[in-house]
Design a protein around this motif. Structure first.
Motif, PDB file in Angstrom:
ATOM      1  N   THR A 154      44.215  38.395  38.327  1.00 59.01           N
ATOM      2  CA  THR A 154      44.434  38.686  36.924  1.00 59.01           C
ATOM      3  C   THR A 154      43.141  38.605  36.146  1.00 59.01           C
ATOM      4  O   THR A 154      42.191  37.941  36.541  1.00 59.01           O
ATOM      5  CB  THR A 154      45.445  37.696  36.318  1.00 59.01           C
ATOM      6  N   ASP A 211      42.281  48.141  33.740  1.00 56.71           N
ATOM      7  CA  ASP A 211      43.443  48.445  34.555  1.00 56.71           C
ATOM      8  C   ASP A 211      43.735  49.934  34.388  1.00 56.71           C
ATOM      9  O   ASP A 211      43.191  50.592  33.489  1.00 56.71           O
ATOM     10  CB  ASP A 211      44.646  47.616  34.114  1.00 56.71           C
ATOM     11  N   PRO A 260      41.708  45.224  30.824  1.00 56.22           N
ATOM     12  CA  PRO A 260      42.017  44.382  31.988  1.00 56.22           C
ATOM     13  C   PRO A 260      43.119  43.387  31.624  1.00 56.22           C
ATOM     14  O   PRO A 260      43.165  42.880  30.515  1.00 56.22           O
ATOM     15  CB  PRO A 260      40.706  43.656  32.289  1.00 56.22           C
ATOM     16  N   HIS A 280      45.806  46.648  38.601  1.00 52.32           N
ATOM     17  CA  HIS A 280      44.519  45.988  38.377  1.00 52.32           C
ATOM     18  C   HIS A 280      43.496  46.746  39.213  1.00 52.32           C
ATOM     19  O   HIS A 280      43.785  47.131  40.347  1.00 52.32           O
ATOM     20  CB  HIS A 280      44.540  44.544  38.888  1.00 52.32           C
TER      21      HIS A 280
END
Length: 155
Positions: free
Chosen positions: A6, A32, A77, A92
């Motif tokens: 993440t 992303d 992101p 991602h």
């Protein structure tokens, strides 16, 4: 696209800058990628541009795949952590699989012209700048899906 862990999302509309991609151990700030069917994605681009009057914060960089089946919207992101819109996917990235090229002037990527049939920019970063706000994209994709369904039911 390869997945990574993440990331912390910057504010919506954050620019693609050299600092956003260059970190120790890899581009942790790589955006992303939301992928959608081409027809829905093109409608969403039009919807966002109409709503914003072709001004920021509007649609950010958009990729068109070589097969012509999907569009990919660059988003901040961390967007993939909460993305749940049916008919789309958010991945991602670690900057691989999306060619940003060498950064020019420390600001926007220099993207080489694509080979025939290759994935290419529909809206390149140098033309639009910031990534697409995920909330704006989600609303536009929903509206696009409704418009497409209504058009298909009129036949």
């Amino acid at each position: 696209m390869e997945s990574t862990g993440t990331n912390t999302a910057p504010r919506p509309g954050a620019s693609l800058t050299a600092g956003a991609f260059a970190t120790e151990g890899g581009p942790a700030g790589a955006p992303d990628l939301v992928t959608v069917p081409t027809r829905q994605g093109l409608e969403a681009v039009d919807i966002i541009r109409r709503a914003t009057g072709h001004a920021a914060p509007g649609v950010g960089p958009v990729l068109h795949d070589g097969s012509g089946d999907t569009l990919g919207f660059l988003v901040p992101p961390g967007t993939a952590d909460a993305w749940d819109l049916p008919g789309s996917a958010c991945t991602h990235t670690n900057g691989r699989g999306v060619r940003f090229g060498d950064l020019v002037g420390g600001d926007l990527p220099d993207v080489a012209p694509p080979a025939a049939g290759a994935t290419a920019w529909l809206l390149p970063p140098e033309a639009v700048g910031p990534v697409t706000d995920p909330d704006v994209l989600r609303a536009a994709l929903g509206e696009a899906a409704r418009l497409i369904e209504a058009a298909d039911n009129c036949r």
